[in-house]
Motif scaffolding. Structure first.
Motif, PDB file in Angstrom:
ATOM      1  N   PRO A  52      -9.402 -46.653   5.510  1.00  0.00           N
ATOM      2  CA  PRO A  52      -9.411 -47.364   4.042  1.00  0.00           C
ATOM      3  C   PRO A  52      -9.462 -46.264   3.071  1.00  0.00           C
ATOM      4  O   PRO A  52     -10.194 -45.066   3.298  1.00  0.00           O
ATOM      5  N   GLY A  53      -8.928 -46.530   1.965  1.00  0.00           N
ATOM      6  CA  GLY A  53      -9.111 -45.405   0.841  1.00  0.00           C
ATOM      7  C   GLY A  53     -10.540 -45.739   0.041  1.00  0.00           C
ATOM      8  O   GLY A  53     -11.151 -44.842  -0.777  1.00  0.00           O
ATOM      9  N   LEU A  54     -11.176 -46.810   0.140  1.00  0.00           N
ATOM     10  CA  LEU A  54     -12.501 -47.440  -0.419  1.00  0.00           C
ATOM     11  C   LEU A  54     -13.120 -48.451   0.771  1.00  0.00           C
ATOM     12  O   LEU A  54     -12.433 -49.134   1.081  1.00  0.00           O
ATOM     13  N   ILE A  55     -14.568 -48.126   0.453  1.00  0.00           N
ATOM     14  CA  ILE A  55     -15.373 -49.124   1.454  1.00  0.00           C
ATOM     15  C   ILE A  55     -16.225 -49.668   0.535  1.00  0.00           C
ATOM     16  O   ILE A  55     -16.778 -49.163  -0.392  1.00  0.00           O
ATOM     17  N   VAL A  56     -16.034 -51.078   0.331  1.00  0.00           N
ATOM     18  CA  VAL A  56     -17.060 -52.002  -0.549  1.00  0.00           C
ATOM     19  C   VAL A  56     -17.996 -52.705   0.443  1.00  0.00           C
ATOM     20  O   VAL A  56     -17.402 -53.583   1.238  1.00  0.00           O
ATOM     21  N   LEU A  57     -19.316 -52.516   0.517  1.00  0.00           N
ATOM     22  CA  LEU A  57     -20.321 -52.938   1.236  1.00  0.00           C
ATOM     23  C   LEU A  57     -21.266 -53.852   0.836  1.00  0.00           C
ATOM     24  O   LEU A  57     -21.712 -53.305  -0.147  1.00  0.00           O
ATOM     25  N   LEU A  59     -13.820 -50.043  -9.245  1.00  0.00           N
ATOM     26  CA  LEU A  59     -13.639 -49.808  -8.043  1.00  0.00           C
ATOM     27  C   LEU A  59     -12.024 -49.400  -7.735  1.00  0.00           C
ATOM     28  O   LEU A  59     -11.991 -48.133  -7.108  1.00  0.00           O
ATOM     29  N   VAL A  60     -11.118 -49.856  -8.533  1.00  0.00           N
ATOM     30  CA  VAL A  60      -9.849 -49.245  -8.457  1.00  0.00           C
ATOM     31  C   VAL A  60      -9.707 -47.765  -9.113  1.00  0.00           C
ATOM     32  O   VAL A  60      -9.226 -46.874  -8.605  1.00  0.00           O
ATOM     33  N   LYS A  61     -10.622 -47.656 -10.022  1.00  0.00           N
ATOM     34  CA  LYS A  61     -10.700 -46.088 -10.701  1.00  0.00           C
ATOM     35  C   LYS A  61     -11.328 -45.253  -9.789  1.00  0.00           C
ATOM     36  O   LYS A  61     -11.003 -43.982  -9.607  1.00  0.00           O
ATOM     37  N   THR A  62     -12.609 -45.814  -9.027  1.00  0.00           N
ATOM     38  CA  THR A  62     -13.012 -45.086  -7.912  1.00  0.00           C
ATOM     39  C   THR A  62     -12.332 -44.363  -6.960  1.00  0.00           C
ATOM     40  O   THR A  62     -12.097 -43.189  -6.488  1.00  0.00           O
ATOM     41  N   TYR A  63     -11.502 -45.608  -6.339  1.00  0.00           N
ATOM     42  CA  TYR A  63     -10.222 -44.975  -5.415  1.00  0.00           C
ATOM     43  C   TYR A  63      -9.337 -43.929  -5.837  1.00  0.00           C
ATOM     44  O   TYR A  63      -9.010 -43.014  -5.468  1.00  0.00           O
ATOM     45  N   ALA A  64      -8.935 -44.437  -7.128  1.00  0.00           N
ATOM     46  CA  ALA A  64      -7.634 -43.413  -7.860  1.00  0.00           C
ATOM     47  C   ALA A  64      -8.466 -41.726  -7.971  1.00  0.00           C
ATOM     48  O   ALA A  64      -7.693 -41.082  -7.889  1.00  0.00           O
ATOM     49  N   THR A  65      -9.599 -41.826  -8.676  1.00  0.00           N
ATOM     50  CA  THR A  65     -10.254 -40.667  -8.808  1.00  0.00           C
ATOM     51  C   THR A  65     -10.397 -39.848  -7.524  1.00  0.00           C
ATOM     52  O   THR A  65     -10.174 -38.731  -7.451  1.00  0.00           O
ATOM     53  N   HIS A  66     -10.922 -40.574  -6.439  1.00  0.00           N
ATOM     54  CA  HIS A  66     -11.359 -39.818  -5.105  1.00  0.00           C
ATOM     55  C   HIS A  66      -9.847 -39.214  -4.537  1.00  0.00           C
ATOM     56  O   HIS A  66      -9.801 -38.235  -3.947  1.00  0.00           O
ATOM     57  N   ARG A  67      -8.800 -40.059  -4.826  1.00  0.00           N
ATOM     58  CA  ARG A  67      -7.573 -39.744  -4.252  1.00  0.00           C
ATOM     59  C   ARG A  67      -6.853 -38.583  -5.033  1.00  0.00           C
ATOM     60  O   ARG A  67      -6.361 -37.719  -4.334  1.00  0.00           O
ATOM     61  N   ALA A  68      -7.173 -38.447  -6.369  1.00  0.00           N
ATOM     62  CA  ALA A  68      -6.560 -37.499  -7.095  1.00  0.00           C
ATOM     63  C   ALA A  68      -7.316 -36.144  -6.787  1.00  0.00           C
ATOM     64  O   ALA A  68      -6.509 -35.024  -6.627  1.00  0.00           O
ATOM     65  N   ASN A  69      -8.647 -36.315  -6.530  1.00  0.00           N
ATOM     66  CA  ASN A  69      -9.282 -35.057  -6.374  1.00  0.00           C
ATOM     67  C   ASN A  69      -9.430 -34.415  -4.681  1.00  0.00           C
ATOM     68  O   ASN A  69      -9.496 -33.511  -4.637  1.00  0.00           O
ATOM     69  N   SER A  70      -8.792 -35.204  -3.869  1.00  0.00           N
ATOM     70  CA  SER A  70      -8.771 -34.874  -2.681  1.00  0.00           C
ATOM     71  C   SER A  70      -7.191 -34.578  -2.513  1.00  0.00           C
ATOM     72  O   SER A  70      -6.778 -34.160  -1.299  1.00  0.00           O
ATOM     73  N   MET A  71      -6.319 -34.373  -3.341  1.00  0.00           N
ATOM     74  CA  MET A  71      -4.952 -33.861  -3.032  1.00  0.00           C
ATOM     75  C   MET A  71      -4.858 -32.436  -3.397  1.00  0.00           C
ATOM     76  O   MET A  71      -5.613 -31.837  -4.102  1.00  0.00           O
TER      77      MET A  71
END
Length: 138
Positions: free
Chosen positions: A55-60, A126-138
């Motif tokens: 997953p690109g994000l885990i919500v727990l 949550l969507v922004k957290t995913y998008a930011t992480h994805r952008a920073n990991s590319m």
């Protein structure tokens, strides 16, 4: 390219349904996997590592049977492949000990809202957290 996958871990199916609806209102391409407790989440993550679709994000949630959110988070954070995935605690708990525990592990705790308007703000975050992480990991 595969659509983003979010893992939602909560023993309350209504909370999962509402969160999914709020996120889908922002981005219909996001797919969801669900787990009703921490053990089921870890089983899903083990299989996801094998099939190459983490997953690109885990919500727990914190308060769950079998294996609670604190225990699941600690186990997730121990694994190199999993600790890179953004993880957000989404719980009714606002206990200072839970807030401190999350802060010590570098995880944001978001208290479940009771109003749809506030839930929409959470979904955006949550969507922004995913998008930011994805952008920073590319």
């Amino acid at each position: 390219m595969e659509p983003p996958l979010f893992l939602l871990v909560d023993d309350d199916p209504d909370d999962i349904m509402l969160l999914k609806e709020a996120i889908h209102s922002l981005d219909k391409n996001i797919e969801f996997a669900e787990a009703k407790d921490g053990r089921a989440a870890l089983t899903f993550l083990k299989e996801a590592k094998l099939n190459g679709r983490l997953p690109g994000l885990i919500v727990l949630d914190i308060n769950m049977p079998i294996l609670n959110g604190r225990e699941a988070m600690a186990l997730i954070k121990k694994e190199d492949q999993l600790k890179q995935i953004p993880l957000v605690i989404f719980s009714t708990s606002s206990y200072p000990t839970d807030i401190i525990y999350c802060r010590e592990h570098g995880v944001e705790l978001i208290v479940k809202p009771f109003e749809m308007k506030v839930l929409m703000e959470v979904a955006k975050k949550l969507v922004k957290t995913y998008a930011t992480h994805r952008a920073n990991s590319m």
